[in-house]
Design an enzyme around this catalytic site. Structure first.
Site, PDB file in Angstrom:
ATOM      1  N   HIS B 123       0.987  48.092 -30.541  1.00  0.00           N
ATOM      2  CA  HIS B 123      -0.221  48.925 -30.643  1.00  0.00           C
ATOM      3  C   HIS B 123      -0.001  50.130 -29.729  1.00  0.00           C
ATOM      4  O   HIS B 123       0.691  50.011 -28.712  1.00  0.00           O
ATOM      5  CB  HIS B 123      -1.394  48.071 -30.147  1.00  0.00           C
ATOM      6  CG  HIS B 123      -2.746  48.686 -30.296  1.00  0.00           C
ATOM      7  ND1 HIS B 123      -3.210  49.670 -29.465  1.00  0.00           N
ATOM      8  CD2 HIS B 123      -3.745  48.432 -31.177  1.00  0.00           C
ATOM      9  CE1 HIS B 123      -4.447  49.997 -29.819  1.00  0.00           C
ATOM     10  NE2 HIS B 123      -4.790  49.272 -30.859  1.00  0.00           N
ATOM     11  N   ASP B 200       0.869  41.900 -23.869  1.00  0.00           N
ATOM     12  CA  ASP B 200      -0.400  42.406 -24.385  1.00  0.00           C
ATOM     13  C   ASP B 200      -1.045  41.271 -25.174  1.00  0.00           C
ATOM     14  O   ASP B 200      -0.605  40.938 -26.272  1.00  0.00           O
ATOM     15  CB  ASP B 200      -0.112  43.627 -25.276  1.00  0.00           C
ATOM     16  CG  ASP B 200      -1.338  44.103 -26.060  1.00  0.00           C
ATOM     17  OD1 ASP B 200      -2.400  43.449 -25.976  1.00  0.00           O
ATOM     18  OD2 ASP B 200      -1.220  45.129 -26.762  1.00  0.00           O
ATOM     19  N   GLN B 203      -4.734  40.396 -28.989  1.00  0.00           N
ATOM     20  CA  GLN B 203      -4.978  39.695 -30.254  1.00  0.00           C
ATOM     21  C   GLN B 203      -4.872  38.174 -30.116  1.00  0.00           C
ATOM     22  O   GLN B 203      -5.064  37.461 -31.090  1.00  0.00           O
ATOM     23  CB  GLN B 203      -3.969  40.176 -31.325  1.00  0.00           C
ATOM     24  CG  GLN B 203      -4.090  41.627 -31.704  1.00  0.00           C
ATOM     25  CD  GLN B 203      -5.435  41.966 -32.344  1.00  0.00           C
ATOM     26  OE1 GLN B 203      -6.167  41.085 -32.807  1.00  0.00           O
ATOM     27  NE2 GLN B 203      -5.776  43.238 -32.353  1.00  0.00           N
ATOM     28  N   LYS B 226     -12.621  41.712 -28.006  1.00  0.00           N
ATOM     29  CA  LYS B 226     -11.895  41.024 -29.078  1.00  0.00           C
ATOM     30  C   LYS B 226     -12.012  39.512 -28.939  1.00  0.00           C
ATOM     31  O   LYS B 226     -11.364  38.760 -29.667  1.00  0.00           O
ATOM     32  CB  LYS B 226     -10.421  41.447 -29.078  1.00  0.00           C
ATOM     33  CG  LYS B 226     -10.204  42.897 -29.532  1.00  0.00           C
ATOM     34  CD  LYS B 226      -8.727  43.143 -29.774  1.00  0.00           C
ATOM     35  CE  LYS B 226      -8.314  44.589 -29.668  1.00  0.00           C
ATOM     36  NZ  LYS B 226      -8.787  45.466 -30.726  1.00  0.00           N
ATOM     37  N   CYS B 364      -3.499  51.950 -35.441  1.00  0.00           N
ATOM     38  CA  CYS B 364      -3.071  52.280 -34.075  1.00  0.00           C
ATOM     39  C   CYS B 364      -1.644  51.821 -33.813  1.00  0.00           C
ATOM     40  O   CYS B 364      -1.313  51.389 -32.709  1.00  0.00           O
ATOM     41  CB  CYS B 364      -4.005  51.690 -33.025  1.00  0.00           C
ATOM     42  SG  CYS B 364      -5.632  52.415 -33.084  1.00  0.00           S
TER      43      CYS B 364
END
Lengths: 143, 406
Positions: B123, B200, B203, B226, B364
């Site tokens: 991303h 990261d 998600q 999220k 993105c």
């Protein structure tokens, strides 16, 4: 035809449709029928920034009128740009600059485009008016 | 035991919204998840009963708000199985967490000629901070390529590590391809060379169990919004030994120890990295969301979402001309696709008008789209409140869009 006359024509065409799927079908048809653009113009120089899909726009000035050609990689965008060309092409720079484009509201087009699409629409209109302004200054000596 | 999806749906008021006179189908969960009433109430209650600036006053409310905020920090520690509460730094979101590390770690540890490794599937939030930091510090950014199915090319990664590598930053789950990356292996390989790794986790955290100690991540970043919590709050987990060595990122507020006219000494962890008045309501929201997830059970959520993914994959593949992007064996519950040569924006507009929220475009991840040579994808991303019936509606909408656009 003048710009307001073309606008009313578009408004009455859209009034025939019962729901948005019909309107999209019409935009898709318009997208398919947009005259092909000379691939020569499909370069970054003619790319409009601010659109979510790619839109290329080119204009020429002949005998006091502006003529546009355009293309996009998305078919609905092609339909929208086809409508804008129908309104703006073969018109004088002055008339293009003065056009309020009420048809976008009255057909619900602006409202029904997502904000990102709507930004793209604004970017296209801005670019078309910018061409008109440049031609006016260049060929008609007005500032 | 049957997954109680109807009971869960009842907790999310927005799911009963109608759009264009049709019941909303919300499949844009990878962009942001909806919030349960419990989270919404926690925020309201904070303002009704506890609102106060924290760490500053000795009065009753300030103490209570401070305790609640610090309790949230420790709830988050337990949620990701970190060692200490002070390794949990509150930020504005994943993006800010990564920017913090890029700026602070970069300043301290990255010099001319050094190398940072990321991947082509990132991303922008785990891409642009490294790119800009490397440009600024005259370092080189290297990208792990992908295999055909959207997995990371681990052989290429192995060969990419050099004596100049200072940091590896990769995503846990690709927001476009859904690939669940082998983070344990990625980290273990880097650690053989004493290279720290940032993951990261934006998600991942709402969809699977995350144990930062078990994976041995040096940094792990995620966002509240999220994971069923509010926007504007995120977390940076960092191992104490790295955070201790890193300089502050922003100045002012509670991050100080003592301020003199000529210089300032800085507070200890975690406050050193928390300048300005914090987002206390956000922390209350995250705390409540974690409780909600815990009561539902992460393993059950994971299993249910895998079922949704399986069903959606099977149903979408029934449509002629569907091309899936991301077919790795380990995938999270999102599915990116294109059909025939239809532009994702065109399809997205029709699908939207049928009451279904999907994401279309570059998601993105422009470098990834360039790598795959496509303008973007249509992405349906699922959460534990989605159902097979909603997937059926998506399939009908995709068929309709195809019929109109072809």
């Amino acid at each position: 035809m003048t710009i307001p006359e073309i606008e009313s024509q578009i408004i009455s065409e859209f009034s025939l449709f019962e729901d948005w799927m019909d309107k999209y079908n019409y935009l898709i048809e318009l997208g398919k029928s947009l005259p092909l653009m000379d691939p020569h113009y499909k370069t970054d120089q003619y790319l409009i920034s601010g659109c979510q899909s790619q839109v290329w726009l080119q204009a020429e000035y002949r005998d006091g009128k502006v003529f546009f050609t355009a293309d996009s990689d998305a078919i609905i965008t092609r339909g929208i740009v086809n409508l804008l060309i129908r309104v703006f092409t073969d018109q004088s720079p002055r008339d293009i600059l003065d056009a309020g484009l009420a048809f976008l509201e009255q057909t619900g087009l602006r409202e029904h485009l997502s904000p990102t699409r709507s930004n793209g629409l604004n970017a296209m209109i801005k670019q078309m008016k910018l061409y008109a302004l440049v031609f006016q200054q260049k060929y008609e000596g007005k500032s | 035991m049957v997954f109680p999806v109807e009971k869960i749906r009842a907790d999310f008021p927005i799911l009963s919204t109608r759009v264009y006179n049709k019941p909303l189908v919300y499949f844009d969960n990878a962009a942001t998840t909806q919030k349960p009433l419990q989270v919404i109430r926690a925020i309201t209650e904070y303002y009704e009963k506890e609102n106060c600036n924290i760490h500053r006053g000795v009065h009753f409310l300030s103490v209570r708000a401070t305790e609640a905020y610090e309790d949230a920090r420790c709830v988050i520690r337990d949620f990701i199985h970190a060692k200490s509460c002070h390794e949990i730094i509150f930020t504005r979101g994943t993006t800010e967490s990564i920017n913090l590390v890029a700026a602070s770690f970069g300043k301290q540890f990255i010099h001319e000629g050094d190398e940072v490794i990321t991947s082509v599937m990132e991303h922008h939030s785990n891409f642009v901070p490294w790119q800009q930091m490397c440009l600024e510090r005259k370092a080189t950014l290297k990208f792990i390529p992908l295999l055909e199915d959207g997995s990371l090319d681990m052989d290429a990664y192995r060969e990419m590590i050099t004596p100049n590598t200072r940091l590896v930053a990769v995503t846990h789950i690709s927001n476009v391809l859904g690939t669940i990356n082998p983070v344990n292996e990625i980290i273990a390989l880097a650690h053989q060379h004493n290279i720290p790794v940032l993951i990261d986790g934006a998600q991942a955290v709402a969809h699977m169990n995350v144990d930062v100690q078990e994976m041995d991540a040096d940094f792990y970043c995620f966002s509240g919004h999220k994971m069923y919590a509010p926007m504007g709050i995120g977390i940076l987990y960092g191992k104490e030994r790295w955070l201790e060595q890193m300089p502050p990122y922003q100045m002012g507020g509670e991050m100080i120890k003592e301020v003199f006219f000529t210089h300032t000494t800085f507070n200890e962890l975690p406050f050193k990295f928390e300048a300005g008045t914090p987002n206390v309501e956000g922390a209350m929201g995250v705390r409540t969301a974690i409780r909600y997830l815990g009561e539902t059970g992460m393993d059950r959520i994971d299993a249910y979402e895998k079922e949704l993914l399986g069903y959606a994959t099977q149903r979408l593949l029934e449509i002629d001309g569907i091309q899936l992007y991301g077919t790795a064996p380990h995938k999270a519950s999102l599915i990116s696709f294109l059909m025939n040569n239809i532009h994702p924006y065109d399809a997205g507009m029709i699908i939207d008008k049928l009451g279904i929220a999907v994401r279309t475009g570059h998601l993105c991840a422009q470098p990834l789209m360039e790598y795959l040579k496509i303008p973007g994808t249509i992405r349906a991303s699922f959460a534990f409140y989605n159902t097979n019936e909603e997937i059926d509606r998506l399939v009908e909408a995709v068929k309709k869009a195809k019929e109109m656009l072809l």
